[in-house]
Enzyme design. Structure first.
Site, PDB file in Angstrom:
ATOM      1  N   GLU A   1       0.841  -1.207   0.000  1.00  0.00           N
ATOM      2  CA  GLU A   1       0.000   0.000   0.000  1.00  0.00           C
ATOM      3  C   GLU A   1       0.869   1.247   0.000  1.00  0.00           C
ATOM      4  O   GLU A   1       0.694   2.160   0.805  1.00  0.00           O
ATOM      5  CB  GLU A   1      -0.893  -0.006   1.244  1.00  0.00           C
ATOM      6  CG  GLU A   1      -1.679  -1.316   1.401  1.00  0.00           C
ATOM      7  CD  GLU A   1      -2.539  -1.359   2.652  1.00  0.00           C
ATOM      8  OE1 GLU A   1      -2.070  -0.899   3.701  1.00  0.00           O
ATOM      9  OE2 GLU A   1      -3.681  -1.836   2.556  1.00  0.00           O
TER      10      GLU A   1
ATOM     11  N   CYS B   1     -10.937  -0.405   7.969  1.00  0.00           N
ATOM     12  CA  CYS B   1      -9.994   0.700   8.020  1.00  0.00           C
ATOM     13  C   CYS B   1     -10.515   1.952   7.322  1.00  0.00           C
ATOM     14  O   CYS B   1     -10.690   2.995   7.925  1.00  0.00           O
ATOM     15  CB  CYS B   1      -8.656   0.211   7.477  1.00  0.00           C
ATOM     16  SG  CYS B   1      -7.801   1.300   6.369  1.00  0.00           S
TER      17      CYS B   1
END
Lengths: 650, 650
Positions: A320, A416
């Site tokens: 990420e 998240c």
């Protein structure tokens, strides 16, 4: 630490002093209150049928001794609750709600019970691994969770003035201060996932206690140092080697170098941008120009080399993360929703210090595009990953595109991004205005009201507009005694020509770093009208962005547009546009909750003439056709289909 | 099985009857003999300093009882030796070499010793896992290894007429026939990695024993059937569940459906293409038109939907596989060298049956481009993966491009593609000509000599040309008695105009399916000259290949060109070409062992005018510059640099 004068030229007007009442944002605001907060509360309590278990509340109940059992979930599971709490707190700041306040207070009591006597607080370790506390700062998220709790605590304190939760965080941070630090017997550790740094700065501002800055400073300065051994190697050694698969590439954690030596945005994009936000806060409070220069260098690298046109950052699904300059593939963009949100937070901090629209332009870009694209219009579907180009047929098959979801996912696969976008939406008010003694800054064009003191005079300011669908903004002032002060309104970078009218009269106003500074003796009922030209703009990329070579994007105002298969048929790559045409712009009330669309002419291969072979020496004839572009944030609200932001230019 | 008349209209002229003497191919032929065969023999014997251990010979020595120890390496490690043996055998077919023949015979003796009494032969299982033989046909490669041994055996028998190795394979196949089959007590299994099917067909042709066709037919017909349970589920159950990570997507193995129901090329590209090759062989021998139709359908799907312009196939690194129609990303192409080689093999089988240049065009495309790109000009560097676009800066960083190597790898990291390209080069002679009673087919334009019998007359044919650098080919015939027969020479699909001269006189010749059929009463010394126009051709893709939208490739003759950074500077994506220009074509003797290059004019952003921002509403001015394209196969011989096949069109 000496508490010096700050670098900042202004401070944000606080959330509780800003009421949003805006055609564009009202539906989002309502979603948070009416749908997201109750839904997520049910999720945290495992009351959503068919959803993956959260067990977050249960974990706290076990840690508090109210229930028996083992911890369930991720090492950072606690933060799901904290982010939800922060959202609730933000919501309570502008609108009182006794029921939710009661729920919140009960949660605070639960957390208090779950906190250990010495102040330690993390249900994962308290319940399951009490002997492994603070042994793996790199991966274990204890400080990350603490950071989110601190943020929630400060938000709740600011909303309600209640202090019980501040007691919890004070005890927790005091505990952290005994364990971590540069004194004999302390661990010289810092979080693998930055977050607590900016939280500690908030806590400092709420309490004025210098010890919080000191701890933040310790975390930031210690990061990436070799003393002479890197702390993550020290703790690895101490715990007798890897406990789980250990990432030794410390750039992932922004710990490859001491922060003052970092020049490029590296690693996990959310971690990076949270860290940089905390660094700006620290530089500001300490008047640390050197550290601010580091932030500026990192900013320039981010926005000029590593950011998508939507304000998305982090171009690699693996880790990420940021990759290398100009590596911005559209179909494999990661561009996590959380990273765009973090970019908003970072930009917001930068502009307080530098008063330059280069920051607010990026803030607005990320807000209206790369962040907002993360949530569906009904608030029930989410994207973690926000690609700029989607080919469902391919993305559903190819392994190297497996993080790209051609349709939005339901709430609670992992928890998240959804709570993060909820807290962004709930706290939107704080991004709109800033003040200093004699100036009020209007950063964003969002309808509603605020109040502030300028040169000792209480002023109420209201803003009305149809933004972002047109560029006409009206600002009205209410104040008792006529007073000289400055209304500094941003002139967006996307706007080539703006007219400013004060009480109906056109006015030439000095523009400083993208802010029009209108200094007047203002009286009650005075108005400012901003008329931003808002034509369709053709955007091109730096020639080194190879994925966009020969392509353009369409932008109007702050909104980045895209083509969807739903409107344009399949094979969007085969469509190309002449850029010297006059585009049609039309507000469609019934489309996608009301959006302004862009229409025009495009060319496309004549389908009837295509042969069933892959390669040819022929040139297939093209035909002219219409195209229709919709705002990027609103894509994927009408089923699975192709989408592209970048369109081939003829 | 009834041995019927075959479908094929011709048979290849055998390797030993073809001598290659060709400006383009001689250096490659010499590489095999002088460098690759000895180098790989050293590798198999672990005599290469610094290389990863192979232990292949040692494994056989242990299995043969000549040494003590455990097997080392992959379950298919034995096949490394077999592929090398086949290369040696091919090499011996045209050029006797007593030393290598001696080495080969010693190896045969070693294999004989390693073979178990019942015929079983696989050192991995014999040494380490004798109780697990034939328990995991899906993954364990026992039949795959057997297939490569059979191929090597047939090649050696054809080269030397020695039969000892045929004894080994006969014993092995008889053993297989007792274990596998549809009779009571037999396993109805078939290989997870097809290869033995085409090998059994070769063995049948060499021995004329029908049992080999029968076994091949069993494997092909059983594949993908449910009886009522899929065999891979049966064996999974029998061995008590997964022994290692078990792939249940049977399309990876081309076992998702019975082969007669398959319509698209699926799964692992090498497995698929080996299977389809075996299917063509079987269809041919059994005159099975239905099975041939399946092969044709799979062929059409492959070449018209799933093949790169280089003849590369398999567009996904994950599972080295086919994906979906038109999914052909250039920078993440997998296009394994072995898959291009397998495509050559498949095409070669198809053309024997159908005499159509659509097969030989693909064969030639894959040979001169996608296969040859797998080996460096000095024979010391290899690509497993042959992308059509490489950006080293990005490919070295991005996880989703991690299989793309920006530079060639040394020989022995894994031993799959290097020996495969070696055996292709060593067996090239067999692809050039075919014959039937009254026709000789010239498929490829490769200088050298051959001989055959046409209408009972022994004919020697020699071919001279400077192909692929020009399109002039001279064919000369030598025969004692003037005889009527047909020289059927391919007119390449890339050629828009060809002239044919017989004994210096221009001749109008009927073209049937891309073959010019020149029927004459031929006499000794007769000549045919072929003059193929060979201008630079602009290639465009089907509009659904999204990666190539707005782009063109350059081709001249069979050669696909590319741009390399070495010749054109970096940021190749920023370069675009007008396609209506006249390109310059030039042979450069000292470049890349001698290549014809293409030069022309291109446009590129004026570097001096570029601003250091990512996005702009400006149009940067462009400047005109020269470009130089080199043959794709020759890229990456001058260090790490950018490369692209597809170039933006202005």
């Amino acid at each position: 630490m000496k508490n010096k004068k700050k670098l900042a030229k202004m401070e944000p007007i606080k959330l509780k002093n800003v009421i949003i009442n805006d055609l564009f944002w009202n539906p989002w605001k309502n979603l948070v209150k009416e749908s997201i907060i109750p839904y997520q509360w049910d999720a945290l309590n495992d009351r959503i049928e068919g959803a993956e278990p959260s067990r977050t509340i249960t974990n706290f109940e076990i840690a508090a001794g109210r229930k028996e059992g083992q911890h369930y979930g991720m090492v950072f599971q606690d933060s799901d609750l904290y982010k939800w709490m922060e959202t609730v707190a933000f919501s309570l700041a502008t609108e009182k709600d006794e029921e939710w306040e009661k729920v919140f207070d009960d949660v605070v009591a639960l957390i208090e019970d779950a906190q250990e006597k010495d102040g330690y607080l993390n249900t994962y370790f308290s319940v399951n691994y009490p002997d492994q506390k603070w042994t793996n700062l790199k991966n274990d998220h204890e400080l990350y969770c603490a950071g989110h709790l601190i943020e929630a605590a400060v938000a709740y304190y600011e909303a309600t003035s209640k202090t019980q939760i501040l007691g919890v965080v004070s005890k927790l941070v005091d505990h952290i201060r005994t364990v971590l630090g540069d004194k004999e017997g302390q661990k010289r550790g810092y979080p693998g996932h930055p977050e607590i740094e900016l939280a500690l700065m908030k806590l400092y501002k709420a309490t004025n206690e210098a010890k919080y800055i000191d701890l933040c400073q310790f975390f930031i300065e210690e990061r990436g140092r070799r003393n002479p051994v890197h702390y993550y190697d020290v703790e690895l050694e101490e715990r007798g080697g890897a406990r789980r698969s250990d990432n030794r590439d410390y750039d992932y954690y922004q710990a490859h170098l001491p922060v003052r030596e970092q020049q490029t945005a590296e690693g996990h994009a959310v971690r990076a941008t949270y860290l940089y936000s905390g660094m700006v806060d620290l530089a500001n409070e300490l008047e640390d120009e050197e550290l601010l220069t580091v932030c500026r260098t990192l900013w320039e690298n981010t926005v000029n080399k590593r950011m998508y046109v939507t304000g998305g950052i982090g171009s690699s699904a693996h880790e990420e993360r940021f990759t290398v300059d100009y590596d911005l593939p559209n179909d494999r963009a990661y561009t996590e929703t959380c990273a765009a949100i973090a970019l908003v937070m970072w930009a917001h901090r930068m502009v307080q210090i530098e008063a330059n629209n280069e920051y607010t332009d990026v803030l607005e870009k990320a807000l209206y595009n790369g962040a907002l694209s993360g949530i569906s219009l009904d608030g029930k579907g989410y994207f973690y990953v926000n690609p700029l180009e989607v080919w469902p047929h391919t993305a559903n098959f190819r392994h190297d595109m497996r993080t790209v979801k051609p349709t939005r996912q339901q709430w609670f696969g992992c928890a998240c991004c959804p709570p993060n976008i909820a807290r962004l939406l709930a706290s939107l008010g704080q991004y709109i205005y800033s003040v200093n003694e004699s100036e009020v800054y209007v950063h964003l064009f969002i309808g509603g009201e605020t109040s502030f003191i300028a040169n000792d005079q209480q002023v109420a300011l209201s803003q009305e507009s149809n933004y972002p669908w047109d560029g006409n903004v009206k600002i009205s002032l209410a104040l008792e005694i006529p007073t000289i002060f400055t209304v500094a309104t941003r002139i967006p970078g996307w706007c080539r020509h703006a007219d400013i009218f004060v009480n109906g009269m056109k006015k030439d106003v000095p523009i400083e770093n993208g802010y029009a500074k209108i200094t007047e003796q203002w009286s009650d009922g005075d108005t400012i009208e901003l008329l931003f030209d808002m034509p369709v703009e053709i955007i091109r990329s730096h020639p080194e962005v190879r994925e966009n070579a020969g392509k353009v994007a369409l932008q109007r105002g702050p909104i980045i547009y895209c083509l969807e298969e739903q409107d344009n048929g399949a094979n969007l790559q085969d469509l190309s546009i002449h850029t010297n045409q006059t585009f049609k712009v039309k507000y469609e009330e019934n489309l996608l909750n009301g959006v302004t669309i862009i229409e025009g002419k495009a060319s496309q291969t004549d389908r009837k003439k295509i042969e069933d072979i892959l390669y040819t020496t022929k040139t297939y004839p093209e035909v002219e056709r219409d195209f229709k572009a919709i705002p990027y944030y609103a894509w994927s609200n009408r089923g699975e289909n192709e989408m592209t932001v970048w369109i081939r230019e003829r």
